[in-house]
Write a protein that holds these residues in place. Structure first.
Motif, PDB file in Angstrom:
ATOM      1  N   ASP A 164      29.470  -3.191  -3.741  1.00  0.00           N
ATOM      2  CA  ASP A 164      31.148  -3.275  -3.869  1.00  0.00           C
ATOM      3  C   ASP A 164      31.721  -4.432  -4.499  1.00  0.00           C
ATOM      4  O   ASP A 164      32.044  -5.040  -3.787  1.00  0.00           O
ATOM      5  N   ARG A 207      38.250 -10.695  -1.224  1.00  0.00           N
ATOM      6  CA  ARG A 207      38.242 -11.062   0.277  1.00  0.00           C
ATOM      7  C   ARG A 207      37.048 -11.576   0.492  1.00  0.00           C
ATOM      8  O   ARG A 207      37.041 -12.526   1.487  1.00  0.00           O
ATOM      9  N   ALA A 208      35.947 -11.547   0.182  1.00  0.00           N
ATOM     10  CA  ALA A 208      34.649 -12.248   0.345  1.00  0.00           C
ATOM     11  C   ALA A 208      34.912 -13.862   0.247  1.00  0.00           C
ATOM     12  O   ALA A 208      34.423 -14.512   0.772  1.00  0.00           O
ATOM     13  N   ASP A 248      32.042 -12.207   8.103  1.00  0.00           N
ATOM     14  CA  ASP A 248      32.474 -10.590   7.957  1.00  0.00           C
ATOM     15  C   ASP A 248      33.375 -10.500   6.609  1.00  0.00           C
ATOM     16  O   ASP A 248      34.440 -10.864   6.831  1.00  0.00           O
ATOM     17  N   LEU A 249      32.694 -10.035   5.729  1.00  0.00           N
ATOM     18  CA  LEU A 249      33.571 -10.033   4.234  1.00  0.00           C
ATOM     19  C   LEU A 249      34.742  -9.169   4.182  1.00  0.00           C
ATOM     20  O   LEU A 249      35.584  -9.130   3.231  1.00  0.00           O
ATOM     21  N   ARG A 250      34.843  -8.315   5.445  1.00  0.00           N
ATOM     22  CA  ARG A 250      35.994  -7.374   5.341  1.00  0.00           C
ATOM     23  C   ARG A 250      37.114  -7.942   6.475  1.00  0.00           C
ATOM     24  O   ARG A 250      38.068  -7.400   6.975  1.00  0.00           O
ATOM     25  N   LYS A 309      40.275  -9.608   8.465  1.00  0.00           N
ATOM     26  CA  LYS A 309      41.747  -9.393   8.076  1.00  0.00           C
ATOM     27  C   LYS A 309      42.571 -10.497   9.123  1.00  0.00           C
ATOM     28  O   LYS A 309      43.806 -10.026   8.945  1.00  0.00           O
ATOM     29  N   LEU A 346      34.907  -5.887  -3.287  1.00  0.00           N
ATOM     30  CA  LEU A 346      35.114  -6.841  -2.009  1.00  0.00           C
ATOM     31  C   LEU A 346      35.338  -8.374  -2.423  1.00  0.00           C
ATOM     32  O   LEU A 346      35.435  -9.002  -1.595  1.00  0.00           O
ATOM     33  N   GLU A 388      36.758 -15.250   2.914  1.00  0.00           N
ATOM     34  CA  GLU A 388      35.900 -15.424   4.325  1.00  0.00           C
ATOM     35  C   GLU A 388      34.655 -16.250   4.161  1.00  0.00           C
ATOM     36  O   GLU A 388      34.518 -17.207   5.004  1.00  0.00           O
ATOM     37  N   ALA A 409      26.337  -5.620   1.193  1.00  0.00           N
ATOM     38  CA  ALA A 409      27.746  -4.854   0.867  1.00  0.00           C
ATOM     39  C   ALA A 409      28.417  -5.366  -0.241  1.00  0.00           C
ATOM     40  O   ALA A 409      29.253  -4.584  -1.156  1.00  0.00           O
ATOM     41  N   LEU A 410      28.508  -6.726  -0.571  1.00  0.00           N
ATOM     42  CA  LEU A 410      28.988  -7.314  -1.808  1.00  0.00           C
ATOM     43  C   LEU A 410      28.338  -6.847  -3.217  1.00  0.00           C
ATOM     44  O   LEU A 410      29.236  -6.619  -3.972  1.00  0.00           O
ATOM     45  N   GLU A 465      25.665  -8.379   4.686  1.00  0.00           N
ATOM     46  CA  GLU A 465      27.034  -8.811   4.048  1.00  0.00           C
ATOM     47  C   GLU A 465      26.794  -8.882   2.486  1.00  0.00           C
ATOM     48  O   GLU A 465      27.541  -8.510   1.588  1.00  0.00           O
TER      49      GLU A 465
END
Length: 281
Positions: free
Chosen positions: A194, A200-201, A257-259, A261, A197, A204, A190-191, A187
């Motif tokens: 991008d 939303r990160a 999970d940084l994505r 929803k 992100l 979370e 990923a951050l 994670e």
């Protein structure tokens, strides 16, 4: 200390809470909080500049600790060099509000700290009355609604609340977030890859390991909750981080999970007492 804590809106029910919230919301709203962005960025850059090229740092002492305090101080027009004093006084006050009843000398230390912080803000309020500045403290001092104004004690109490409640929780959040990202390197990668992100990160990370363990409420009306009878006068500890890991609300709740929803977290509370500083945080 009780003199000022009784004016904290977090400890008041309507109609007192409604009045205080209505007045202060004229100053602390989404637009004014977002207007702090350039100052937050400048302070973050200043702290990172002080860290420089060091390969080993104390993340809390060097960054997560000072940043929120400096931001709220900037918001209120408190000089940056006062940070050590403000931090010491806040830590001593925290003994009264958030520590074990067995903590040695907690009441004396908290009492002295509140006295000193109240005197500090009382003097600053007088300066803003005499010479208004472009800061939110000046707006608070000159705030009015249909002839209603914050009393002197309410002004001082609000300043203390903003500094105390705002800086410690955000320090905890930044530190907990860094730890969570280090524990989930995928994670973190990923951050880093991008930046879009990030919003939303943040949500979370607030869900995964929020900065406040519990909110406390006193039962007003007898009621049943999952087979237990709650009686008037009993204290209830609402464990926010347990709610944020509720498997009925989140799939695989113990995974970062940084994505994600799913439903919003409860880290800022819910209902009437929803955190007024959430946009700034």
């Amino acid at each position: 200390i009780i003199r000022y804590l009784t004016h904290w809106m977090v400890f008041r029910d309507p109609p007192e809470h409604t009045r205080l919230r209505k007045l202060t919301s004229k100053v602390f709203h989404v637009q004014s909080m977002h207007a702090m962005r350039p100052q937050v960025e400048e302070l973050a850059a200043w702290l990172l500049g002080r860290i420089g090229e060091r390969e080993e740092i104390d993340f809390i002492a060097d960054f997560a600790g000072p940043l929120p305090g400096l931001v709220i101080m900037a918001m209120l027009g408190v000089p940056r060099e006062e940070l050590p004093l403000i931090k010491r006084l806040s830590d001593d006050m925290a003994l009264f509000i958030g520590s074990s009843r067995m903590s040695a000398e907690k009441y004396g230390l908290a009492q002295a700290a509140t006295h000193e912080m109240a005197d500090f803000f009382r003097a600053l309020i007088e300066k803003r009355r005499a010479a208004p500045q472009a800061d939110l403290l000046t707006q608070l001092v000159h705030l009015g609604e249909d002839g209603d104004r914050l009393s002197e004690d309410e002004l001082v109490a609000t300043c203390i609340l903003l500094l105390f409640a705002g800086h410690e929780t955000t320090t905890n959040h930044i530190a907990n977030a860094m730890l969570a990202l280090l524990r989930f390197p995928g994670e973190l990668a990923a951050l880093r890859a991008d930046a879009a992100l990030a919003p939303r990160a943040v949500e979370e990370l607030l869900r995964y390991d929020g900065p406040s363990g519990a909110q406390v409420r006193v039962v007003k009306v007898e009621q049943e909750l999952r087979g237990r009878t709650l009686k008037p006068g009993e204290r209830i500890f609402l464990m926010l981080n347990a709610a944020n890991r509720d498997p009925e609300a989140y799939e695989d709740p113990d995974r970062l999970d940084l994505r994600r929803k799913e439903v919003p977290h409860l880290t800022f509370g819910f209902g009437t007492h929803f955190c007024m500083g959430a946009p700034l945080a």
